[in-house]
Enzyme design. Sequence first.
Site, PDB file in Angstrom:
ATOM      1  N   GLU A  77      -3.140 -13.096 -15.488  1.00 56.63           N
ATOM      2  CA  GLU A  77      -2.089 -13.039 -14.460  1.00 56.63           C
ATOM      3  C   GLU A  77      -1.550 -14.424 -14.129  1.00 56.63           C
ATOM      4  O   GLU A  77      -0.487 -14.563 -13.542  1.00 56.63           O
ATOM      5  CB  GLU A  77      -2.659 -12.443 -13.163  1.00 56.63           C
ATOM      6  CG  GLU A  77      -3.258 -11.071 -13.316  1.00 56.63           C
ATOM      7  CD  GLU A  77      -4.001 -10.642 -12.072  1.00 56.63           C
ATOM      8  OE1 GLU A  77      -3.400  -9.941 -11.249  1.00 56.63           O
ATOM      9  OE2 GLU A  77      -5.181 -11.018 -11.916  1.00 56.63           O
TER      10      GLU A  77
ATOM     11  N   ASP B 216       1.899  -9.827 -11.594  1.00 57.84           N
ATOM     12  CA  ASP B 216       1.604 -11.190 -11.136  1.00 57.84           C
ATOM     13  C   ASP B 216       1.972 -12.236 -12.173  1.00 57.84           C
ATOM     14  O   ASP B 216       2.436 -13.327 -11.823  1.00 57.84           O
ATOM     15  CB  ASP B 216       0.126 -11.323 -10.744  1.00 57.84           C
ATOM     16  CG  ASP B 216      -0.098 -11.015  -9.266  1.00 57.84           C
ATOM     17  OD1 ASP B 216       0.846 -11.199  -8.486  1.00 57.84           O
ATOM     18  OD2 ASP B 216      -1.197 -10.587  -8.889  1.00 57.84           O
TER      19      ASP B 216
ATOM     20  N   CYS C 162      -1.242  -3.720 -17.915  1.00 60.09           N
ATOM     21  CA  CYS C 162      -1.007  -2.780 -16.816  1.00 60.09           C
ATOM     22  C   CYS C 162       0.046  -3.388 -15.897  1.00 60.09           C
ATOM     23  O   CYS C 162       0.329  -4.567 -15.960  1.00 60.09           O
ATOM     24  CB  CYS C 162      -2.301  -2.502 -16.051  1.00 60.09           C
ATOM     25  SG  CYS C 162      -3.126  -3.973 -15.460  1.00 60.09           S
TER      26      CYS C 162
ATOM     27  N   HIS D 149       0.830  -1.206   0.000  1.00 58.62           N
ATOM     28  CA  HIS D 149       0.000   0.000   0.000  1.00 58.62           C
ATOM     29  C   HIS D 149       0.866   1.258   0.000  1.00 58.62           C
ATOM     30  O   HIS D 149       0.610   2.213  -0.737  1.00 58.62           O
ATOM     31  CB  HIS D 149      -0.905  -0.054   1.241  1.00 58.62           C
ATOM     32  CG  HIS D 149      -2.046   0.925   1.188  1.00 58.62           C
ATOM     33  ND1 HIS D 149      -2.952   1.066   2.198  1.00 58.62           N
ATOM     34  CD2 HIS D 149      -2.422   1.823   0.252  1.00 58.62           C
ATOM     35  CE1 HIS D 149      -3.833   1.999   1.878  1.00 58.62           C
ATOM     36  NE2 HIS D 149      -3.531   2.474   0.698  1.00 58.62           N
TER      37      HIS D 149
END
Length: 759
Positions: A604, A628, A675, A363
């Site tokens: 992913e 990922d 992305c 985060h």
Amino acid sequence: MLNTLRKIVQEVNAAKDLKAALTIIVQRVKETMGSQVCSVYLLDPESNRFVLMATDGLNKRAIGKVSMSPNEGLVGLVGSREEPLNLEHASEHPRYRYFAETGEERYASFLGAPIIHHRRVMGVLVVQQKERRQFDEGEEAFLVTMSAQLAGVIAHAEATGTIQGLGKQGKGIQEAKFVGVPGSPGVAVGPALVMLPPADLDVVPDKRIEDIEAELANFTQALEAVREDMRTLSAKLATQLRPEERALFDVYLMMLDDAAIGQEVSQIIRQGQWAQGALRQVVAEHVKGFELMDDAYLRERASDVKDLGRRLLAYLQQAHKEKLTYPDNTILVSEELTPAMLGEVPEGKLAGLVSVLGSGNSHVAILARAMGIPTVMGVVDLPYAKVDGIQLIVDGYHGEVFTNPSAELRRQYDEVVEEERQLNKGLDALRELPCETLDGQRMPLWVNTGLLADITRAQERGAEGVGLYRTEVPFMARERFPSEKEQLAIYREQLQAFHPLPVTMRTLDIGGDKALPYFPIKESNPFLGWRGIRITLDHPEIFLVQVRAMLKASEGLNNLRILLPMISGVQELEEALHLIHRAWGEVRDEGLDVVMPPVGVMIEVPAAVYQIRDLARQADFISVGSNDLTQYLLAVDRNNARVADLYDFLHPAVLHALKLVVEGSHAEGKPVSICGEMAGDPAAAMLLMAMGFDSLSMNATNLPKVKWLLRQISLGKARELLAQVLQIDNPQVIHSALHLALRNLGLGRMINPAANVQA
């Protein structure tokens, strides 16, 4: 053996410096193995020689004087071969070298084990015996285990000495480098400010103070506050505890007395140490004494002392926090940075971030990228409690932190900081220009968002849409699941801010390293566990509420796209589509005229790569999650600093998988975007364009750099470079080939302004 190991490691951990740690090692290993000599040789990186740093049994005057190169002597042989050596008669070995000053001619048998930390040979641990005999397998196993256990401890002690400006022999040194994981690109130079976790005595640093009387007064206040707490607790529990149990509180009060812990802490403060450091020293000494006792009851008293120490520390920290000042160009350092810590720094003061734990996807790293703050995560070897107030360089491109940088290194990095500033000024002019190659190929550049700050930054950088809105971010910022109404307001804000541009909202993606405090998931292998779509399909009540909120938020705007994370097969996609259509029906039944948005699948998981055509047939668009996908293809936990160098999105396997995804999606007539960190890397973005990706989504900070590079190159040239790198089987060679090609085109400095720093 385990008990002995535990005690030795405990003692070594409590040592005040490297010299003390090594002395404890040689004494304890010699005692435990019943040998006549135990010595530690450490490799000095400057001279590339193994230097005798501690011994119990050889001549102490030889310490720091006797040394040998890796191709010299038995110690050099153990170090260079990186394996143990067990000899019955050492002097008969061809590599034996005699040092008169050590007095080792009296010892026949030799057993040496290398000390290795993160692939780096740090030294050699040796035991010797007078009589000729082969050390048995158990003894050899013990020494190997001991050296493996102590490698990290020695590395930590060595790093601490380095930070305090002292080398192995106590000589002044200029700088040290610590490697972590890139969290947010950029470079920062400034003083470190350590943010300590609340009431954790183990990490309290040493600090010299001028005003001893003020510090004594602080400590006296804390003592009185804890005494009052104890009396209050004792009175509160009077009816629930037997008299002998209540007597424990009296023991606590006695420990706090001026003749016990209180007096010892005060004495150390009078020597110029701040109260928190003095408290740590006294508590550590008492705890060590109790923990080494054989009596179980007395061993338990160690936890009582720890508890008292924590209570005192909490009051001292509170008093200190109220007086905390933030210098200019503050580099915030912590064991685990939190968004709240960032919020406490006054505006304009924060230059960089360093976190011992955490990853490029935590985060705080996401927040740092949104704010454009250079960040390094996962710097596990940094003795962070010791760096308060010293000069640091944070290199967010390479994931490196330098302590005590030399004047020359500072000059080089100051130049990088200035170059970045000029670069960003120049890039601002690109905002209104399209991302178009020299031969007219348009490449839409979208942004990844999740925070309010991302909206402004994205608009300032000229984003053409949102390729990934992380809906889990507002979930993580709350203490409960947000209601449908709350979610609707959040999503509406995003959709309106970018209207009429498309906004791709990923459904809740928690699990792995993204936890919700109110929805704990405890798993031994979370990345291969319950995460992404797996959770929301198991909890349709969460999924339906979220999709309804998204649909209602899109009313009249019609720029919503829904993205499904962690899809590993067609069945999951069908289940999710069924629920989305159900939610859409419910919203329309409520009288809202909402169009059905496009629904996409996130690639992913390797399984999805090989089912790409089946998935693309049922989805409206495809989006690759490069972070990922790279992690799963290479079986590398990208949050683990130990294997961070193996995580590489330019690995041949990743490039070939991406090519398969583009070809499969286009074969079904569906657009495909990407992305993640890869899309925001200018050199990688060029390869992705050449592969045929229809749009790239990245952090707003990186968007101008990617746009600049793609506008300087032709699609034909990019395809030529892609064909070249697809023939290469080594990721390092791919990086070199790409950077060389771009340098030859005069485009090298844009890739990484810190690339030419000679550290």
